[in-house]
Enzyme design. Structure first.
Site, PDB file in Angstrom:
ATOM      1  CB  SER A 213       2.447   5.375  -2.916  1.00 22.61           C
ATOM      2  OG  SER A 213       2.073   4.083  -3.357  1.00 22.61           O
ATOM      3  CG  ASN A 214       0.925   1.278  -0.167  1.00 25.06           C
ATOM      4  OD1 ASN A 214       1.394   0.372  -0.838  1.00 25.06           O
ATOM      5  ND2 ASN A 214      -0.319   1.733  -0.353  1.00 25.06           N
ATOM      6  NE  ARG A 215       8.525  -0.966   3.091  1.00 23.30           N
ATOM      7  CZ  ARG A 215       8.756  -1.947   3.975  1.00 23.30           C
ATOM      8  NH1 ARG A 215       8.161  -1.933   5.143  1.00 23.30           N
ATOM      9  NH2 ARG A 215       9.550  -2.950   3.664  1.00 23.30           N
ATOM     10  CB  SER A 216       1.953  -2.569  -1.943  1.00 21.42           C
ATOM     11  OG  SER A 216       1.537  -3.687  -2.705  1.00 21.42           O
ATOM     12  CB  ALA A 280      -1.288  -1.767  -0.407  1.00 22.74           C
TER      13      ALA A 280
END
Length: 408
Positions: A213-216, A280
């Site tokens: 995943s990502n930091r959104s 994101a």
């Protein structure tokens, strides 16, 4: 500005144990810019004193038809003419019965009868009183007369047992009222528009317990959805998993992966006027999802992941685009303008909101952002570092200047 800014709200409080909650409802409306005046029934004044309401509103509280603060005005008519929105909270079974029958035997009911402004009733009573056929007939009459009703909550009552009839919490009441007022306000800039917003960071599973995943945090997308709703739009929010509370008055669709988000967006896109792609979305996913947890292999240190590209949602929608106004987002760490301009052209966007997430106070997880707005219609504009709600308002302001209405 809020939908409540400078709106004249008359709060009618009738006598019940929940009368004290009207104070919080009133204060929440005032914090959003409303001008509030209060009418108390005789029984309400036994639960909460008029002085309490007067101190908080800094306005005279109306309790008696024959108290003349201004001899040139009839009390109930003057207040009725001043009113933009009338809220009856709590509305007891007795008050509901009187309003349904058109009775006017005290200052509260005469003011209600004289008011032509929209009326909103938030009932509170014992569950047996709520279920009584007479009460239900009266409620049906109010609905037939065009008065808006909020369904009471189910929970612990003053009598010590649970049932339906409990007054909803003040924040829930104000959220409901806000959505009712927004729906009735035909002069809002996005009234009649259907806005589809995506938010949050998608997750691509590696095995049953791990994902890419990502930091959104989803905060920017949720801000876009909130502002679109406040501007009068019918809003659908397709959200990846976040820690944020679900917004009120908005259709909410929960997804996890990029593929799930694509499916939901494609299904809604044809009926959408404005797409705001603030999520994101993962660019890659595992080529194969392992069905069991991946274990460490002592004999084979390290792990090689085979990834494949996910479908580019915006690029795919560009082939389906007809009259939709499409707003994209680009989070960059270098060459902001060059990368953003490529994305703007390649994905046939009407507006691109680009930010450099390597800067402090910008982008992921925070409450502030700084963006550059790019479009085919104007030169790029960079905002100051602002709260994300302010950024969302700036985005829609720019879109409106570009003529959203002319594209739909």
């Amino acid at each position: 500005m809020s939908i409540w800014t400078d709106r004249h709200v008359t709060v009618v409080v009738s006598g019940g144990i929940a009368s004290y909650k009207a104070l919080t409802v009133m204060r929440l409306l005032m914090k959003q810019g409303a001008q509030v005046r209060v009418v108390l029934t005789a029984n309400a004044a036994k639960f909460v004193t008029p002085l309490t309401f007067q101190t908080l509103t800094q306005q005279p509280v109306v309790t008696d038809e024959f108290t003349l603060t201004d001899p040139t005005h009839v009390v109930h008519v003057a207040l009725a003419d001043w009113t933009d929105v009338m809220v009856m909270v709590p509305a007891t079974a007795n008050l509901i019965a009187k309003v349904a029958q058109g009775l006017a035997d005290d200052v509260a009911t005469t003011t209600i009868l004289a008011t032509t402004a929209p009326k909103y009733v938030i009932p509170a009573m014992n569950s047996h009183m709520w279920a009584n056929p007479a009460t239900q007939r009266n409620l049906a009459q109010l609905t037939a007369d065009g008065i808006h009703l909020m369904t009471p909550a189910t929970g612990l009552l003053a009598e010590g047992y649970a049932g339906q009839g409990r007054l909803p919490e003040p924040t829930e009441i104000v959220a409901w009222l806000t959505n009712q007022v927004i729906d009735a306000a035909t002069d809002l800039p996005l009234h009649g528009k259907k806005v589809l917003v995506t938010a949050g960071g998608t997750r691509e599973m590696l095995d049953p317990v791990r994902y890419i995943s990502n930091r959104s945090s989803g905060k920017m997308g949720y801000a876009m959805a909130q502002v679109a709703r406040e501007m009068g739009a019918t809003v659908t929010l397709v959200s990846a998993q976040t820690a944020l509370p679900r917004p009120q008055g908005i259709q909410y669709i929960q997804v996890t992966s990029a593929a799930e988000m694509l499916k939901q967006v494609e299904q809604a896109f044809a009926q959408t006027d404005i797409l705001v792609m603030a999520a994101a979305v993962s660019d890659y996913r595992p080529a194969q999802v392992v069905t069991q947890k991946i274990k460490k292999q002592a004999a084979e240190p390290g792990l090689t992941l085979h990834l494949t590209e996910t479908t580019d949602i915006l690029k795919k929608l560009a082939t389906q685009k007809q009259n939709q106004y499409v707003i994209g987002f680009a989070a960059e760490t270098q060459n902001l303008l060059a990368n953003a301009e490529k994305k703007l052209a390649a994905k046939k966007l009407d507006l691109l909101v680009a930010n450099d997430v390597s800067k402090p106070g910008v982008g992921f997880n925070g409450d502030t952002n700084q963006v550059t707005l790019l479009s085919p219609y104007a030169t790029p504009v960079t905002t100051a570092v602002l709260p994300k709600l302010a950024i969302a308002k700036a985005v829609f302001k720019t879109a409106l200047e570009h003529g959203i209405a002319s594209k739909n």
